[in-house]
Write a protein that holds these residues in place. Structure first.
Motif, PDB file in Angstrom:
ATOM      1  N   LEU A 112       0.828  -1.212   0.000  1.00  0.00           N
ATOM      2  CA  LEU A 112       0.000   0.000   0.000  1.00  0.00           C
ATOM      3  C   LEU A 112       0.857   1.254   0.000  1.00  0.00           C
ATOM      4  N   LEU A 113       2.021   1.138   0.640  1.00  0.00           N
ATOM      5  CA  LEU A 113       2.878   2.317   0.795  1.00  0.00           C
ATOM      6  C   LEU A 113       3.482   2.796  -0.511  1.00  0.00           C
ATOM      7  N   ARG A 114       3.655   1.858  -1.463  1.00  0.00           N
ATOM      8  CA  ARG A 114       4.397   2.196  -2.671  1.00  0.00           C
ATOM      9  C   ARG A 114       3.868   3.442  -3.376  1.00  0.00           C
ATOM     10  N   GLY A 115       2.559   3.549  -3.473  1.00  0.00           N
ATOM     11  CA  GLY A 115       1.999   4.675  -4.202  1.00  0.00           C
ATOM     12  C   GLY A 115       1.743   5.910  -3.360  1.00  0.00           C
ATOM     13  N   THR A 116       2.009   5.785  -2.077  1.00  0.00           N
ATOM     14  CA  THR A 116       1.607   6.878  -1.194  1.00  0.00           C
ATOM     15  C   THR A 116       2.761   7.504  -0.414  1.00  0.00           C
ATOM     16  N   ALA A 157      -2.353  15.794  -3.068  1.00  0.00           N
ATOM     17  CA  ALA A 157      -2.359  14.410  -2.581  1.00  0.00           C
ATOM     18  C   ALA A 157      -3.452  14.209  -1.530  1.00  0.00           C
ATOM     19  N   ARG A 158      -3.647  15.219  -0.693  1.00  0.00           N
ATOM     20  CA  ARG A 158      -4.708  15.131   0.337  1.00  0.00           C
ATOM     21  C   ARG A 158      -6.074  14.987  -0.318  1.00  0.00           C
ATOM     22  N   ALA A 159      -6.312  15.798  -1.359  1.00  0.00           N
ATOM     23  CA  ALA A 159      -7.612  15.759  -2.037  1.00  0.00           C
ATOM     24  C   ALA A 159      -7.817  14.405  -2.713  1.00  0.00           C
ATOM     25  N   THR A 160      -6.771  13.933  -3.384  1.00  0.00           N
ATOM     26  CA  THR A 160      -6.867  12.639  -4.075  1.00  0.00           C
ATOM     27  C   THR A 160      -7.106  11.523  -3.070  1.00  0.00           C
ATOM     28  N   TRP A 161      -6.344  11.568  -1.967  1.00  0.00           N
ATOM     29  CA  TRP A 161      -6.476  10.522  -0.958  1.00  0.00           C
ATOM     30  C   TRP A 161      -7.860  10.546  -0.322  1.00  0.00           C
ATOM     31  N   GLU A 205     -12.671   7.739   0.558  1.00  0.00           N
ATOM     32  CA  GLU A 205     -14.135   7.710   0.657  1.00  0.00           C
ATOM     33  C   GLU A 205     -14.710   6.580  -0.199  1.00  0.00           C
ATOM     34  N   SER A 206     -14.213   6.514  -1.460  1.00  0.00           N
ATOM     35  CA  SER A 206     -14.709   5.491  -2.382  1.00  0.00           C
ATOM     36  C   SER A 206     -14.347   4.097  -1.893  1.00  0.00           C
ATOM     37  N   PHE A 207     -13.114   3.954  -1.462  1.00  0.00           N
ATOM     38  CA  PHE A 207     -12.637   2.631  -1.086  1.00  0.00           C
ATOM     39  C   PHE A 207     -13.282   2.165   0.215  1.00  0.00           C
ATOM     40  N   SER A 208     -13.471   3.105   1.130  1.00  0.00           N
ATOM     41  CA  SER A 208     -14.117   2.742   2.402  1.00  0.00           C
ATOM     42  C   SER A 208     -15.542   2.275   2.132  1.00  0.00           C
TER      43      SER A 208
END
Lengths: 123, 186
Positions: A6-10, A88-92, A97-100
């Motif tokens: 998970l960390l790779r992209g973030t 990045a904050r907005a994208t995350w 939201e979508s993933f949750s």
């Protein structure tokens, strides 16, 4: 999926967030990421990310003498870095939201056709 | 762990990482290594266990170091080696070719002289020339052969190699013809 995947992209956002709190050098940034809960982050990934963010113009750097060894190379965030962090904050936030919603047990997702799909997650 | 032992361990680990990053442009490589060195020395002073037990092998560490950055590309100034070398490269890089080359190089001027004589003899066989012209032909052949030989030591040329092979094949014929002439004259 483990944390390292998970960390790779973030990692960019995580490093920018840590440095935005206060300037830090490589090993210090690594410890602060781990203290924040990212225990599986690889040392080398953090150092590589810091150098790339600096090369790309998102961080500034300066040297400070250290009693414990070689000069420490401190990193600080600049305007470009703050913009990147904000993006990045907005994208995350949107992704989270979508993933949750997607992973939420028993939650309903409305499809475009109006058919409700119920996700059943095996726990 | 003593300070000296820790320093030695860091030095060895850094050297191995440097080797793994050998394809990067020197500025990028030194930049990354400088970043890593300070952190490794500090972590060695505070953390327990060997570097490999904490950070993995240098190969893995170098791979993780490259992964997040624009460091994965090889130096564009250094063109990548062709995946399959051409026939010429395969021949010239073969150890036996080197042996032949080492043996041949000091003897090359002798070959230039031999091929000049063989060439002049062949011309003389086709075109009957008086003694003086034959001598001039021989001098000219030696001059041309030496010049071509000196050039070919710097830059190999297919047609020179082909000509050498042809003359080499013609050598026994010329020897037989010369031998026949000499014995005929006697």
């Amino acid at each position: 999926m483990d944390q390292s995947q998970l960390l790779r992209g973030t990692l960019d956002a995580a490093v920018l967030a840590v440095v935005s709190e206060r300037d830090g050098y490589g090993y210090d940034v690594l410890r602060r990421l781990r203290d924040a809960g990212l225990t599986e982050v690889a040392d080398a990934s953090v150092y590589g990310t810091l150098r790339r963010l600096y090369k790309n113009g998102s961080l500034i750097t300066y040297s400070v003498a250290s009693d414990e060894g070689p000069h420490r190379r401190y990193y600080g965030i600049n305007d470009a870095g703050r913009d990147q962090l904000e993006s990045a904050r907005a994208t995350w936030s949107e992704f989270n939201e979508s993933f949750s919603r997607l992973l939420g047990i028993g939650s309903k997702i409305g499809s475009a056709t109006g058919v409700d799909l119920e996700l059943e997650m095996n726990t | 762990m003593t300070a000296t032992h820790a320093d030695n361990e860091v030095d060895t680990y850094l050297a191995a990482i440097r080797e793994q990053l050998a394809d990067l442009p020197p500025a990028d490589r030194e930049d990354l290594l400088e970043e890593v060195e300070a952190s490794l020395r500090e972590s060695s002073n505070t953390d327990t266990g060997t570097l490999e037990s904490r950070l993995g092998t240098p190969v893995r560490f170098a791979s993780e170091l490259r992964a997040p950055g624009d460091f994965a590309e090889a130096d564009p100034a250094q063109p990548a080696a062709p995946a399959t070398p051409g026939l010429r490269d395969r021949i010239t890089s073969h150890p036996r070719f080197r042996v032949v080359q080492d043996w041949y190089t000091p003897l090359a001027p002798m070959w230039w002289l031999v091929r000049a004589v063989v060439g002049a003899v062949i011309v003389r066989m086709v075109v009957p020339l008086p003694g003086l012209l034959t001598f001039l032909l021989l001098v000219a052949a030696i001059a041309v052969s030496t010049r071509v030989g000196l050039r070919s030591t710097r830059r190999h040329s297919h047609w020179i190699v082909a000509l050498d092979v042809a003359l080499l094949l013609a050598l026994p014929v010329a020897a037989v013809v010369l031998g026949t002439r000499v014995s005929g004259d006697n």
